[in-house]
Design a protein around this motif. Structure first.
Motif, PDB file in Angstrom:
ATOM      1  N   UNK A  27     -59.371 -56.699 -31.610  1.00  0.00           N
ATOM      2  CA  UNK A  27     -60.416 -57.698 -31.463  1.00  0.00           C
ATOM      3  C   UNK A  27     -60.067 -59.047 -32.079  1.00  0.00           C
ATOM      4  N   UNK A  28     -59.161 -59.087 -33.057  1.00  0.00           N
ATOM      5  CA  UNK A  28     -58.851 -60.340 -33.731  1.00  0.00           C
ATOM      6  C   UNK A  28     -57.785 -61.155 -33.007  1.00  0.00           C
ATOM      7  N   UNK A  29     -56.974 -60.533 -32.151  1.00  0.00           N
ATOM      8  CA  UNK A  29     -55.851 -61.211 -31.523  1.00  0.00           C
ATOM      9  C   UNK A  29     -56.208 -61.840 -30.196  1.00  0.00           C
ATOM     10  N   UNK A  30     -55.494 -62.906 -29.877  1.00  0.00           N
ATOM     11  CA  UNK A  30     -55.677 -63.538 -28.577  1.00  0.00           C
ATOM     12  C   UNK A  30     -54.342 -64.093 -28.103  1.00  0.00           C
ATOM     13  N   UNK A  31     -54.299 -64.394 -26.818  1.00  0.00           N
ATOM     14  CA  UNK A  31     -53.099 -64.911 -26.175  1.00  0.00           C
ATOM     15  C   UNK A  31     -53.444 -66.269 -25.585  1.00  0.00           C
ATOM     16  N   UNK A  32     -52.542 -67.234 -25.732  1.00  0.00           N
ATOM     17  CA  UNK A  32     -52.756 -68.579 -25.183  1.00  0.00           C
ATOM     18  C   UNK A  32     -51.882 -68.728 -23.944  1.00  0.00           C
ATOM     19  N   UNK A  33     -52.524 -69.029 -22.831  1.00  0.00           N
ATOM     20  CA  UNK A  33     -51.838 -69.257 -21.559  1.00  0.00           C
ATOM     21  C   UNK A  33     -51.810 -70.746 -21.265  1.00  0.00           C
ATOM     22  N   UNK A  75     -40.758 -75.628 -18.045  1.00  0.00           N
ATOM     23  CA  UNK A  75     -40.533 -74.258 -17.593  1.00  0.00           C
ATOM     24  C   UNK A  75     -40.574 -74.221 -16.076  1.00  0.00           C
ATOM     25  N   UNK A  76     -39.614 -73.546 -15.426  1.00  0.00           N
ATOM     26  CA  UNK A  76     -39.575 -73.563 -13.952  1.00  0.00           C
ATOM     27  C   UNK A  76     -40.796 -72.938 -13.281  1.00  0.00           C
ATOM     28  N   UNK A  77     -41.419 -71.928 -13.905  1.00  0.00           N
ATOM     29  CA  UNK A  77     -42.590 -71.294 -13.292  1.00  0.00           C
ATOM     30  C   UNK A  77     -43.869 -72.094 -13.503  1.00  0.00           C
ATOM     31  N   UNK A  78     -43.935 -72.880 -14.573  1.00  0.00           N
ATOM     32  CA  UNK A  78     -45.150 -73.622 -14.863  1.00  0.00           C
ATOM     33  C   UNK A  78     -46.274 -72.742 -15.371  1.00  0.00           C
ATOM     34  N   UNK A  79     -45.947 -71.552 -15.875  1.00  0.00           N
ATOM     35  CA  UNK A  79     -46.950 -70.613 -16.380  1.00  0.00           C
ATOM     36  C   UNK A  79     -46.314 -69.832 -17.528  1.00  0.00           C
ATOM     37  N   UNK A  80     -46.765 -70.120 -18.758  1.00  0.00           N
ATOM     38  CA  UNK A  80     -46.194 -69.500 -19.942  1.00  0.00           C
ATOM     39  C   UNK A  80     -47.296 -69.008 -20.863  1.00  0.00           C
ATOM     40  N   UNK A  99     -42.030 -68.301 -29.928  1.00  0.00           N
ATOM     41  CA  UNK A  99     -41.593 -69.053 -28.764  1.00  0.00           C
ATOM     42  C   UNK A  99     -42.473 -68.718 -27.568  1.00  0.00           C
ATOM     43  N   UNK A 100     -42.481 -69.592 -26.589  1.00  0.00           N
ATOM     44  CA  UNK A 100     -43.241 -69.368 -25.360  1.00  0.00           C
ATOM     45  C   UNK A 100     -42.508 -68.360 -24.499  1.00  0.00           C
ATOM     46  N   UNK A 101     -43.267 -67.514 -23.816  1.00  0.00           N
ATOM     47  CA  UNK A 101     -42.711 -66.487 -22.943  1.00  0.00           C
ATOM     48  C   UNK A 101     -43.110 -66.780 -21.504  1.00  0.00           C
ATOM     49  N   UNK A 102     -42.223 -66.480 -20.543  1.00  0.00           N
ATOM     50  CA  UNK A 102     -42.628 -66.604 -19.144  1.00  0.00           C
ATOM     51  C   UNK A 102     -43.635 -65.508 -18.803  1.00  0.00           C
TER      52      UNK A 102
END
Length: 114
Positions: A27-33, A75-80, A99-102
Motif C-alpha cells: 500500500x505504501x509503494x507507487x510507480x511513476x509513469x 527514450x525511443x519508446x516514449x514510455x518509461x 534509473x528509468x526503465x522501459x
C-alpha cells in the motif's frame, strides 16, 4: 487516487506523468509513469492499451520535472517508469536514485520452466 500532471512542449506534444499504486510494493509503494504523446488523451490511451485500464488524469498536481521530460524525450519508446520518489524510503538514509526503465521491463512475463 493517482497523482499526476502534464507539460505541453513547444512543438505541441505533451509529456504526462502519473503516479499509480504498485501491487508489488504494497500500500505504501507507487510507480511513476512518463508518457510522451501528441496530446493528453493519446498518452492515457497508450497506458490503457498496455492493460492499465483505470488510468485518469485529474488536474495538474504532479507535473513532470525538467529531468523527467528529458528522460522520456530521449527514450525511443516514449514510455518509461520507475518507483516513485519517496515511496518505501526509510527515514535517515540517503535514497538511491533509481534509473528509468522501459515499459517492456514492467510488462515482461516471467519465463516458464521448460
Amino acid at each position: 487516487m493517482a497523482a499526476g500532471g502534464f507539460c505541453k512542449l513547444p512543438n505541441g506534444t505533451v509529456v504526462v506523468a502519473l503516479n499509480l499504486p504498485s501491487p508489488a510494493a504494497g500500500p505504501a509503494g507507487s510507480v511513476r509513469f512518463l508518457v510522451h504523446a501528441g496530446n493528453r488523451a493519446r498518452a492515457l490511451t497508450r497506458l490503457r492499451n498496455l492493460g492499465l485500464r483505470a488510468v485518469y488524469l485529474r488536474g495538474n498536481a504532479a507535473p513532470p520535472s525538467p529531468d523527467e521530460i528529458t528522460a522520456v524525450l530521449h527514450h525511443p519508446d516514449g514510455l518509461i517508469w520507475r518507483t516513485a520518489p519517496g515511496s518505501g524510503v526509510l527515514a535517515g538514509t540517503a535514497p538511491a536514485v533509481e534509473l528509468w526503465h522501459p515499459i517492456r521491463a514492467l510488462l515482461r512475463s516471467p519465463t516458464a520452466p521448460a
